[in-house]
Design a protein around this motif. Sequence first.
Motif, mmCIF file in Angstrom:
data_model
loop_
_atom_site.group_PDB
_atom_site.id
_atom_site.type_symbol
_atom_site.label_atom_id
_atom_site.label_comp_id
_atom_site.label_asym_id
_atom_site.label_seq_id
_atom_site.Cartn_x
_atom_site.Cartn_y
_atom_site.Cartn_z
ATOM 1 N N GLU A 33 -46.612 6.016 -17.842
ATOM 2 C CA GLU A 33 -45.351 5.811 -17.616
ATOM 3 C C GLU A 33 -44.553 7.300 -17.988
ATOM 4 O O GLU A 33 -43.976 7.843 -17.232
ATOM 5 C CB GLU A 33 -44.484 4.648 -18.099
ATOM 6 N N ARG A 34 -45.235 7.690 -19.246
ATOM 7 C CA ARG A 34 -44.502 9.132 -19.751
ATOM 8 C C ARG A 34 -45.061 10.224 -18.901
ATOM 9 O O ARG A 34 -44.114 11.167 -18.647
ATOM 10 C CB ARG A 34 -44.760 9.154 -21.300
ATOM 11 N N GLU A 36 -46.079 10.221 -15.683
ATOM 12 C CA GLU A 36 -45.205 10.198 -14.562
ATOM 13 C C GLU A 36 -43.953 10.760 -14.707
ATOM 14 O O GLU A 36 -43.400 11.719 -13.676
ATOM 15 C CB GLU A 36 -45.245 8.702 -13.992
ATOM 16 N N GLU A 37 -43.094 10.374 -15.658
ATOM 17 C CA GLU A 37 -41.927 10.971 -16.010
ATOM 18 C C GLU A 37 -41.836 12.211 -16.366
ATOM 19 O O GLU A 37 -41.087 13.128 -15.471
ATOM 20 C CB GLU A 37 -41.220 10.030 -17.211
ATOM 21 N N ASP A 40 -42.286 14.148 -12.804
ATOM 22 C CA ASP A 40 -41.270 14.045 -12.001
ATOM 23 C C ASP A 40 -40.252 15.059 -12.487
ATOM 24 O O ASP A 40 -39.461 15.761 -11.778
ATOM 25 C CB ASP A 40 -40.546 12.739 -12.013
ATOM 26 N N TYR A 41 -40.048 15.305 -13.822
ATOM 27 C CA TYR A 41 -38.965 16.076 -14.479
ATOM 28 C C TYR A 41 -39.320 17.846 -14.041
ATOM 29 O O TYR A 41 -38.859 18.567 -13.694
ATOM 30 C CB TYR A 41 -39.212 15.901 -15.940
ATOM 31 N N THR A 61 -27.152 9.177 -18.570
ATOM 32 C CA THR A 61 -27.985 9.949 -19.298
ATOM 33 C C THR A 61 -27.474 11.274 -19.856
ATOM 34 O O THR A 61 -27.462 11.579 -21.186
ATOM 35 C CB THR A 61 -29.371 10.379 -18.501
#
Length: 182
Positions: A33-34, A36-37, A40-41, A61
């Motif tokens: 998950e991290r 992929e995040e 994306d970032y 955010t």
Amino acid sequence: MGALINMQPLFLLFLLLKPLQFVRIYDPSLSDERREELEDYLDDLYATGPTKPPTKEAFRTHVIINSEMPLTDQDYCNQEMKMKRVHNRLHCVKEHFFLQAPYDDIQEICHNIFVQCTNGVRKCHRSREIVSGVHCALKSGTMMPFCEYTSSYREGWVLITCQWDDVVGEIIPVSVIDILAI
């Protein structure tokens, strides 16, 4: 008259070079998950296309705070801007507001009547309630993480811009224009 090769050899050399390729390093300590995040970032950061439309999550955010640090702290903006990754493709933003209020209360402001705005923006919505926040103004620096901000606590009516979001099917806050003193 000379050929292009004779007149501009450096330009020709640049045309022949391959574009830089970034290599993604596999880090086993990152969860899927991290990872992929992070990807994306990085994709968003180095994208050359149009910017993404504003979203509820982006506003939450980058604007909404519930920090335990006092809003009157002189170093508030320096820390919060880095923690919330507020920047424009790693360039420092000139001005930013943080609001200490629930997102739903801020979204309700979008249903208030239009008022005259500041900073050249035509239409804003003004809060009916007093809201606490922090205004961050760029003091020095051009690129993250070297941005230095002055922090000023503000309490008053909030001026925001809003727009319709087709994805969620409702009007959402986009940006904070100002906090008008009481």
